[in-house]
Scaffold this motif. Structure first.
Motif, short mmCIF file in Angstrom:
data_model
loop_
_atom_site.label_atom_id
_atom_site.label_comp_id
_atom_site.label_asym_id
_atom_site.label_seq_id
_atom_site.Cartn_x
_atom_site.Cartn_y
_atom_site.Cartn_z
N LEU A 9 0.83 -1.20 0.00
CA LEU A 9 0.00 0.00 0.00
C LEU A 9 0.87 1.26 0.00
O LEU A 9 1.96 1.27 0.58
CB LEU A 9 -0.92 0.00 1.22
N LYS A 10 0.38 2.31 -0.65
CA LYS A 10 1.13 3.56 -0.77
C LYS A 10 0.79 4.49 0.39
O LYS A 10 -0.36 4.96 0.50
CB LYS A 10 0.82 4.25 -2.09
N TRP A 11 1.77 4.78 1.23
CA TRP A 11 1.54 5.63 2.39
C TRP A 11 2.87 6.22 2.85
O TRP A 11 3.94 5.80 2.42
CB TRP A 11 0.92 4.80 3.53
N PHE A 12 2.80 7.19 3.73
CA PHE A 12 4.00 7.75 4.34
C PHE A 12 3.63 8.52 5.60
O PHE A 12 2.46 8.87 5.82
CB PHE A 12 4.77 8.65 3.38
N VAL A 13 4.59 8.77 6.44
CA VAL A 13 4.40 9.64 7.61
C VAL A 13 4.41 11.08 7.12
O VAL A 13 5.27 11.48 6.33
CB VAL A 13 5.50 9.41 8.66
N GLY A 14 3.43 11.88 7.56
CA GLY A 14 3.31 13.23 7.03
C GLY A 14 2.98 14.27 8.06
O GLY A 14 2.92 14.00 9.27
N TYR A 15 2.76 15.49 7.58
CA TYR A 15 2.29 16.63 8.37
C TYR A 15 3.17 16.86 9.61
O TYR A 15 4.38 16.86 9.53
CB TYR A 15 0.80 16.47 8.69
N GLY A 16 2.56 17.03 10.80
CA GLY A 16 3.35 17.34 11.98
C GLY A 16 4.36 16.27 12.33
O GLY A 16 5.45 16.56 12.82
N SER A 17 4.00 15.02 12.07
CA SER A 17 4.93 13.93 12.38
C SER A 17 6.14 13.95 11.45
O SER A 17 7.26 13.61 11.87
CB SER A 17 4.22 12.58 12.27
N LEU A 18 5.94 14.35 10.20
CA LEU A 18 7.07 14.51 9.27
C LEU A 18 7.99 15.61 9.77
O LEU A 18 9.22 15.46 9.73
CB LEU A 18 6.55 14.83 7.87
N LEU A 19 7.43 16.69 10.25
CA LEU A 19 8.23 17.77 10.82
C LEU A 19 9.04 17.26 12.00
O LEU A 19 10.24 17.57 12.14
CB LEU A 19 7.32 18.92 11.27
#
Length: 309
Positions: free
Chosen positions: A53-63
């Motif tokens: 599945l296509k996904w990633f850690v993003g938004y505040g967690s990416l920061l």
């Protein structure tokens, strides 16, 4: 340090110790909350990897990953983003892949009682919700926010129509929200109009109906030649669009003691969202989800079941 956390992952020896990060004291309780959420992330990643599945850690967690090599010290949740097609597949396998205490929460899995248009991946043996959410009768465990990414057509007229449709359906979602509205006079007048429309047209529907209607509508653009993705739970503004080329590939990065996928264009994304993202915010802006009850070692059923409302 010994603990009673309902998790499967092994924690590094001193992970739960209180410490100061970027001038902020991270307590042992906060570390336990993080541990539950990292365990959720590990389970989420296991299933996504299994089904490609296509996904990633993003938004505040990416920061947090880029600036702190883990959580933002004053933050207490994890954000992931997943494409619509991958999310649909995740929902298909959720009941067979996720066993107690793991639960993929959507308006459909909560039989219409849940009002948000993003998913939440929860640990049912913990507490991570408000009293009002508990009174809705939905799962209230600690969670990972699962934002669903939809394709945006390049045709500007289609985009504007898309935004109007999103806002149309989200207006009805408000009727399933446990939180009170705080409208000005104009907002109150508009709310009367929407309430009348809802009562005459949709009063027998639950939040699952609007979630499915909106998902079906947005899925029509899947596979189109388009440059951007967007998360429908967020306000549909240009600043929150993700250029596809910025995550055409994912790379692995450190999040505390784990390695997780992040977009290859993380610098562009973080700059677009936060500006000078390596600069720490003022002290008064270092806040978390203080409206939630967060108990990593007590189930929400036990915690709220002992309360009197």
């Amino acid at each position: 340090m010994k603990h009673n956390l309902p998790i499967k992952i092994d924690l590094p020896e001193h992970f739960l110790d209180e410490e100061v990060r970027s001038g902020y004291t991270v307590t042992t309780k906060q570390k336990k909350i993080w541990a539950v959420e990292l365990d959720l992330l590990a389970e989420f990643m296991r299933v996504c990897d299994k089904y490609d599945l296509k996904w990633f850690v993003g938004y505040g967690s990416l920061l947090g990953i880029i600036r702190h090599k883990g959580f933002i010290p004053w933050d207490n949740d994890i954000d992931v983003a997943i494409t619509r097609n991958s999310f649909n597949k995740l929902c298909e396998v959720a009941s067979s892949e996720f066993q107690q205490p793991y639960f993929l929460q959507t308006p459909i899995s909560e039989e219409g009682r849940y009002f948000m248009t993003l998913g939440k991946f929860r640990n049912s043996l913990t507490t991570g919700c408000s009293e009002m959410e508990w009174l809705q009768g939905i799962n209230g465990g600690l969670f990972v926010d699962v934002f669903i990414l939809d394709e945006i057509p390049d045709d500007e007229k289609k985009v504007e129509k898309m935004f109007k449709k999103i806002n149309y359906y989200k207006h009805f979602n408000r009727f399933y929200s446990p939180y009170p509205r705080r409208d000005n006079l104009v907002g109150k007048v508009k709310n009367v109009v929407w309430t009348l429309l809802w009562k005459f047209k949709y009063h027998s529907c639950g939040g699952d109906v609007f979630f499915e209607k909106l998902g079906d509508y947005l899925s029509q653009y899947s596979g189109e030649s388009s440059r951007c993705w967007m998360a429908l739970e967020l306000n549909p503004s240009r600043s929150l669009h993700l250029d596809k080329s910025m995550w055409s590939e994912t790379i692995m990065a450190d999040m505390e003691f784990m390695r997780v996928p992040i977009p290859n264009g993380y610098d562009w994304i973080l700059t677009d969202h936060y500006g000078d993202y390596m600069k720490l915010p003022p002290l008064e802006m270092r806040v978390n989800h203080d409206y939630l009850v967060l108990e990593p070692e007590i189930s929400y059923v036990k915690y709220f079941g002992e309360k009197s409302f």
